[in-house]
Write a protein that holds these residues in place. Sequence first.
Motif, PDB file in Angstrom:
ATOM      1  N   THR A 136       0.585   2.106  -3.607  1.00 20.93           N
ATOM      2  CA  THR A 136      -0.656   2.434  -4.301  1.00 20.93           C
ATOM      3  C   THR A 136      -1.507   3.464  -3.577  1.00 20.93           C
ATOM      4  N   GLU A 137      -1.210   3.711  -2.300  1.00 20.84           N
ATOM      5  CA  GLU A 137      -2.002   4.665  -1.510  1.00 20.84           C
ATOM      6  C   GLU A 137      -1.425   6.074  -1.597  1.00 20.84           C
ATOM      7  N   LYS A 178       0.832  -1.206   0.000  1.00 23.26           N
ATOM      8  CA  LYS A 178       0.000   0.000   0.000  1.00 23.26           C
ATOM      9  C   LYS A 178       0.863   1.251   0.000  1.00 23.26           C
TER      10      LYS A 178
END
Length: 107
Positions: free
Chosen positions: A99-100, A82
């Motif tokens: 991805t965050e 993440k």
Amino acid sequence: PSYQEHVMRTRRSTAAACLVEFTQLMEKRYATSMVYTGTTLPGAACTNDLANVYTFAFAADPTATAYTVNATPAGPQVGDTKCGTLAIDQAGVKTESGTESWQYCWK
């Protein structure tokens, strides 16, 4: 799964705090010498708890006016896709390779 996520988040938060501590130490160094060049990554007490889960290093050798410090996941933290590698530069710009968003990773 939720317990493991909590553990990863806690380690990530500690790593982010270490990066902020590094920037404070780097700015103290800059205030006395007016350059970042030739600086080694300062020691920080917080890294002792993260020795097996994050690697802290400069992204490249610091220049006279710039640097970036990375916290790269290692060991059991490698599964943190993440946020991935956290980074902060001399201007305080916070980034991550996952991805965050930075708001999620840097809280």
